[in-house]
Scaffold this motif. Structure first.
Motif, PDB file in Angstrom:
ATOM      1  N   THR A 134       0.790  -1.366  -0.065  1.00 16.04           N
ATOM      2  CA  THR A 134       0.010  -0.168  -0.194  1.00 16.04           C
ATOM      3  C   THR A 134       0.832   1.173  -0.054  1.00 16.04           C
ATOM      4  O   THR A 134       0.609   2.209  -0.871  1.00 16.04           O
ATOM      5  CB  THR A 134      -0.987   0.004   1.335  1.00 16.04           C
ATOM      6  OG1 THR A 134      -1.708  -0.988   1.278  1.00 16.04           O
ATOM      7  CG2 THR A 134      -1.956   1.232   1.257  1.00 16.04           C
ATOM      8  N   LEU A 135       1.955   1.089   0.978  1.00 16.69           N
ATOM      9  CA  LEU A 135       2.764   2.286   0.937  1.00 16.69           C
ATOM     10  C   LEU A 135       3.502   2.659  -0.521  1.00 16.69           C
ATOM     11  O   LEU A 135       3.595   3.804  -1.011  1.00 16.69           O
ATOM     12  CB  LEU A 135       3.970   2.468   2.028  1.00 16.69           C
ATOM     13  CG  LEU A 135       3.295   2.142   3.498  1.00 16.69           C
ATOM     14  CD1 LEU A 135       4.417   1.964   4.329  1.00 16.69           C
ATOM     15  CD2 LEU A 135       2.744   3.655   3.876  1.00 16.69           C
ATOM     16  N   GLN A 136       3.790   1.459  -1.181  1.00 16.48           N
ATOM     17  CA  GLN A 136       4.510   1.831  -2.338  1.00 16.48           C
ATOM     18  C   GLN A 136       3.697   2.445  -3.428  1.00 16.48           C
ATOM     19  O   GLN A 136       4.159   3.099  -4.380  1.00 16.48           O
ATOM     20  CB  GLN A 136       5.156   0.308  -2.892  1.00 16.48           C
ATOM     21  CG  GLN A 136       5.880   0.172  -4.079  1.00 16.48           C
ATOM     22  CD  GLN A 136       6.235  -1.001  -4.298  1.00 16.48           C
ATOM     23  OE1 GLN A 136       5.277  -2.050  -4.732  1.00 16.48           O
ATOM     24  NE2 GLN A 136       7.647  -1.349  -4.607  1.00 16.48           N
ATOM     25  N   LYS A 137       2.335   1.863  -3.388  1.00 18.66           N
ATOM     26  CA  LYS A 137       1.416   2.310  -4.518  1.00 18.66           C
ATOM     27  C   LYS A 137       1.211   3.933  -4.176  1.00 18.66           C
ATOM     28  O   LYS A 137       0.553   4.449  -5.031  1.00 18.66           O
ATOM     29  CB  LYS A 137       0.260   1.204  -4.673  1.00 18.66           C
ATOM     30  CG  LYS A 137       0.602   0.008  -4.808  1.00 18.66           C
ATOM     31  CD  LYS A 137       1.449  -0.009  -6.206  1.00 18.66           C
ATOM     32  CE  LYS A 137       2.006  -1.460  -6.454  1.00 18.66           C
ATOM     33  NZ  LYS A 137       2.979  -1.623  -7.498  1.00 18.66           N
ATOM     34  N   ILE A 138       0.823   4.004  -3.025  1.00 20.32           N
ATOM     35  CA  ILE A 138       0.536   5.352  -2.427  1.00 20.32           C
ATOM     36  C   ILE A 138       1.612   6.593  -3.458  1.00 20.32           C
ATOM     37  O   ILE A 138       1.116   7.386  -3.821  1.00 20.32           O
ATOM     38  CB  ILE A 138       0.625   5.910  -1.080  1.00 20.32           C
ATOM     39  CG1 ILE A 138      -0.717   5.010  -0.533  1.00 20.32           C
ATOM     40  CG2 ILE A 138       0.616   7.097  -0.688  1.00 20.32           C
ATOM     41  CD1 ILE A 138      -0.675   5.080   0.987  1.00 20.32           C
ATOM     42  N   THR A 139       2.744   6.249  -3.270  1.00 21.33           N
ATOM     43  CA  THR A 139       3.948   7.000  -3.944  1.00 21.33           C
ATOM     44  C   THR A 139       3.968   6.867  -5.381  1.00 21.33           C
ATOM     45  O   THR A 139       3.856   7.713  -5.894  1.00 21.33           O
ATOM     46  CB  THR A 139       5.327   6.562  -3.297  1.00 21.33           C
ATOM     47  OG1 THR A 139       5.580   5.158  -3.522  1.00 21.33           O
ATOM     48  CG2 THR A 139       5.368   6.957  -1.898  1.00 21.33           C
ATOM     49  N   GLN A 140       3.670   5.470  -5.720  1.00 23.23           N
ATOM     50  CA  GLN A 140       3.837   5.400  -7.297  1.00 23.23           C
ATOM     51  C   GLN A 140       2.782   5.843  -8.063  1.00 23.23           C
ATOM     52  O   GLN A 140       2.640   6.232  -9.268  1.00 23.23           O
ATOM     53  CB  GLN A 140       4.265   3.922  -7.557  1.00 23.23           C
ATOM     54  CG  GLN A 140       5.628   3.399  -7.391  1.00 23.23           C
ATOM     55  CD  GLN A 140       5.791   1.904  -7.595  1.00 23.23           C
ATOM     56  OE1 GLN A 140       5.039   1.072  -7.485  1.00 23.23           O
ATOM     57  NE2 GLN A 140       6.877   1.489  -8.176  1.00 23.23           N
ATOM     58  N   VAL A 141       1.533   5.477  -7.627  1.00 19.97           N
ATOM     59  CA  VAL A 141       0.228   5.700  -8.278  1.00 19.97           C
ATOM     60  C   VAL A 141      -0.259   6.978  -7.913  1.00 19.97           C
ATOM     61  O   VAL A 141      -0.531   7.842  -9.053  1.00 19.97           O
ATOM     62  CB  VAL A 141      -0.706   4.493  -8.169  1.00 19.97           C
ATOM     63  CG1 VAL A 141      -1.982   4.556  -8.757  1.00 19.97           C
ATOM     64  CG2 VAL A 141      -0.057   3.351  -8.291  1.00 19.97           C
TER      65      VAL A 141
END
Length: 276
Positions: A134-141
């Motif tokens: 979730t943290l990764q996708k918050i930044t990437q997406v």
């Protein structure tokens, strides 16, 4: 021996695991020219571990984070640079296609992330894997410079940063504590109202009286939003998402997507906890 060298798939699972672990370690340290070659290594490792690639990447980043925290606790932070992050697309010299979310709207990309979270409830019981994804996708997406999970420590009345991802979607070392007990600030406010909060201007009348010194040091001149992380309705932590420049305001649409993603994370965490 000759057979196992020529046909790695004929080796025992244990030998395959050692071979692939060395191959993956080398590929992280010195990425191959092709991203597809690196992705193939991840797929082979995920098959051995009987998990999907998303979970594998989360476990790799979580292991790296634990290793860097261990080094830091022993006063050996100088060695952290030797623990490499997973390579990003810029690490590969061969021309590659844009990432999986290129050309689609943020809304569509977030929906795909939500589908992935839902699928993870069937294949993983690791809460850290859900948080890392979730943290990764918050930044990437959605497009944030930093996203962090802060765990609630009621004994000391603080939330402590446990996992952080940067704008490249890579885990990074970030040690910080924010008090919430016996004080009134944005953190205590978010936990009390149990609702996502958007702060685009720290000097705004709504927020200026809730700005502690620790929060000012965290936000500096940027913008931030918070949401609670819950398991079975109980608040266990908060997630923050930041942009470092105050001229890059968080739009209502981005804030809604952030809130939507965290709400689904909470559902998945509750389901996972219930199935343990």
């Amino acid at each position: 021996m000759v057979k196992s060298q020529d046909k790695p798939e004929s080796r025992s699972v244990e030998i395959q695991s050692i071979f692939l672990a060395n191959e993956l370690s080398d590929a992280i340290s010195k990425p191959p020219d092709s991203k597809s070659e690196f992705d193939n290594i991840l797929k082979r490792v995920s098959r051995i571990m009987n998990i999907d690639v998303i979970n594998l990447e989360s476990e790799i980043e979580e292991t790296r984070s634990l290793a860097t925290n261990l080094l830091s606790s022993y006063g050996a932070s100088v060695l952290e640079k030797h623990i490499k992050v997973l390579p990003d697309k810029a690490s590969f010299t061969e021309l590659i296609e844009s990432n999986q979310f290129f050309g689609i709207s943020k809304e569509r990309a977030v929906l795909e992330c939500i589908q992935s979270l839902s699928q993870m409830t069937y294949s993983s019981k690791d809460i850290n894997a859900f948080l890392s994804f979730t943290l990764q996708k918050i930044t990437q997406v959605i497009g944030f410079d930093r996203a962090s999970f802060w765990i609630v420590n009621k004994q000391y009345g603080v939330v402590e940063s446990r996992s952080t991802y940067n704008k490249k979607g890579q885990a990074e070392t970030f040690h910080r504590k924010l008090p919430f007990k016996n004080c009134i600030n944005i953190v205590s406010h978010v936990i009390d109202i149990d609702r996502a909060v958007l702060v685009n201007d720290c000097k705004d009348e709504e927020w200026c009286h809730l700005m502690s010194q620790e929060l000012q040091q965290l936000i500096v001149t940027g913008v931030i939003c918070f949401a609670t992380v819950k398991i079975g309705g109980k608040v266990v932590g908060i997630i923050s998402a930041q942009r470092f420049k105050n001229n890059e305001k968080i739009s209502e649409d981005d804030f809604s997507l952030f809130n939507f993603l965290i709400e689904h994370l909470n559902i998945c965490l509750s389901l996972t906890s219930h199935h343990k």
